[in-house]
Design a protein around this motif. Structure first.
Motif, short mmCIF file in Angstrom:
data_model
loop_
_atom_site.label_atom_id
_atom_site.label_comp_id
_atom_site.label_asym_id
_atom_site.label_seq_id
_atom_site.Cartn_x
_atom_site.Cartn_y
_atom_site.Cartn_z
N LEU A 51 0.81 -1.20 0.00
CA LEU A 51 0.00 0.00 0.00
C LEU A 51 0.85 1.26 0.00
N VAL A 52 2.07 1.18 0.54
CA VAL A 52 2.92 2.35 0.68
C VAL A 52 3.86 2.53 -0.52
N LEU A 53 4.40 1.43 -1.02
CA LEU A 53 5.39 1.52 -2.09
C LEU A 53 4.71 1.74 -3.44
N PRO A 54 5.38 2.41 -4.36
CA PRO A 54 4.80 2.60 -5.70
C PRO A 54 4.81 1.28 -6.47
N PRO A 55 3.91 1.13 -7.43
CA PRO A 55 3.89 -0.12 -8.21
C PRO A 55 5.15 -0.24 -9.07
N LEU A 56 5.63 -1.46 -9.19
CA LEU A 56 6.84 -1.71 -9.97
C LEU A 56 6.48 -2.18 -11.37
N PRO A 57 7.33 -1.92 -12.35
CA PRO A 57 7.07 -2.44 -13.69
C PRO A 57 7.28 -3.95 -13.72
N PRO A 58 6.67 -4.65 -14.65
CA PRO A 58 6.86 -6.10 -14.70
C PRO A 58 8.29 -6.45 -15.08
N PRO A 59 8.79 -7.56 -14.59
CA PRO A 59 10.18 -7.94 -14.92
C PRO A 59 10.27 -8.41 -16.37
N PRO A 60 11.47 -8.47 -16.91
CA PRO A 60 11.64 -8.97 -18.28
C PRO A 60 11.19 -10.43 -18.39
N LEU A 61 10.79 -10.85 -19.58
CA LEU A 61 10.25 -12.19 -19.79
C LEU A 61 11.29 -13.27 -19.48
N LEU A 62 12.54 -13.00 -19.80
CA LEU A 62 13.59 -13.98 -19.54
C LEU A 62 13.75 -14.21 -18.04
N LEU A 63 13.60 -13.17 -17.25
CA LEU A 63 13.71 -13.30 -15.80
C LEU A 63 12.54 -14.10 -15.22
N LEU A 64 11.39 -14.02 -15.86
CA LEU A 64 10.25 -14.81 -15.40
C LEU A 64 10.45 -16.30 -15.63
N PHE A 65 11.19 -16.66 -16.68
CA PHE A 65 11.43 -18.07 -16.99
C PHE A 65 12.65 -18.64 -16.27
N LEU A 66 13.36 -17.86 -15.49
CA LEU A 66 14.55 -18.33 -14.78
C LEU A 66 14.24 -19.52 -13.85
N PRO A 67 13.18 -19.51 -13.04
CA PRO A 67 12.89 -20.69 -12.21
C PRO A 67 12.59 -21.94 -13.05
N VAL A 68 11.97 -21.76 -14.20
CA VAL A 68 11.67 -22.90 -15.08
C VAL A 68 12.98 -23.48 -15.62
N PHE A 69 13.91 -22.63 -16.00
CA PHE A 69 15.20 -23.10 -16.49
C PHE A 69 15.97 -23.83 -15.40
N ILE A 70 15.94 -23.33 -14.19
CA ILE A 70 16.62 -23.99 -13.07
C ILE A 70 15.98 -25.36 -12.81
N LEU A 71 14.66 -25.45 -12.87
CA LEU A 71 13.97 -26.71 -12.66
C LEU A 71 14.34 -27.72 -13.75
N LEU A 72 14.39 -27.28 -15.00
CA LEU A 72 14.79 -28.18 -16.08
C LEU A 72 16.23 -28.67 -15.91
N LEU A 73 17.11 -27.77 -15.51
CA LEU A 73 18.50 -28.17 -15.27
C LEU A 73 18.59 -29.20 -14.16
N LEU A 74 17.83 -29.02 -13.08
CA LEU A 74 17.85 -29.99 -11.99
C LEU A 74 17.29 -31.34 -12.41
N PHE A 75 16.25 -31.33 -13.25
CA PHE A 75 15.71 -32.59 -13.77
C PHE A 75 16.74 -33.30 -14.65
N LEU A 76 17.42 -32.54 -15.50
CA LEU A 76 18.44 -33.15 -16.34
C LEU A 76 19.57 -33.75 -15.50
N LEU A 77 19.99 -33.05 -14.48
CA LEU A 77 21.05 -33.57 -13.62
C LEU A 77 20.59 -34.79 -12.82
N ALA A 78 19.34 -34.80 -12.41
CA ALA A 78 18.84 -35.91 -11.60
C ALA A 78 18.70 -37.19 -12.42
N PHE A 79 18.29 -37.06 -13.68
CA PHE A 79 18.01 -38.26 -14.47
C PHE A 79 19.10 -38.59 -15.49
N SER A 80 20.18 -37.84 -15.51
CA SER A 80 21.28 -38.17 -16.41
C SER A 80 22.10 -39.29 -15.78
#
Length: 94
Positions: A51-80
């Motif tokens: 309520l106090v802070l001003p609204p922030l702009p949305p992050p870049p699209l690549l930054l939104l997919f960072l957790p997905v990339f980390i999850l894919l990397l962990l899956f690849l490492l787990a099943f390789s």
């Protein structure tokens, strides 16, 4: 030869256990109070700061997919397949 109980003031281990158990309850209540206070302050800040802070702009699209990339990397490492030799097979062959 002096026993260890005489070196620490003559308390038997049973008395030491009773002393620790008696003071442990007050430590538990103090720790519980601090935990509740910290969680309450965190909840209050989550409710008030947007309520106090001003609204922030949305992050870049690549930054939104960072957790997905980390999850894919962990899956690849787990099943390789591992490239390390099987040490149990070498030990049982002799």
């Amino acid at each position: 030869m002096m026993l260890p109980s005489k070196l620490v003031g003559g308390d038997t281990p049973k008395c030491l256990v009773v002393k620790v158990a008696g003071s442990n309850e007050s430590n538990y209540t103090c720790m519980l109070r601090y935990t509740i206070m910290i969680l309450g302050l965190l909840t209050l800040s989550i409710l008030v700061l947007p309520l106090v802070l001003p609204p922030l702009p949305p992050p870049p699209l690549l930054l939104l997919f960072l957790p997905v990339f980390i999850l894919l990397l962990l899956f690849l490492l787990a099943f390789s397949p591992s490239t390390l030799p099987n040490m149990a097979a070498f030990a049982s062959s002799s």
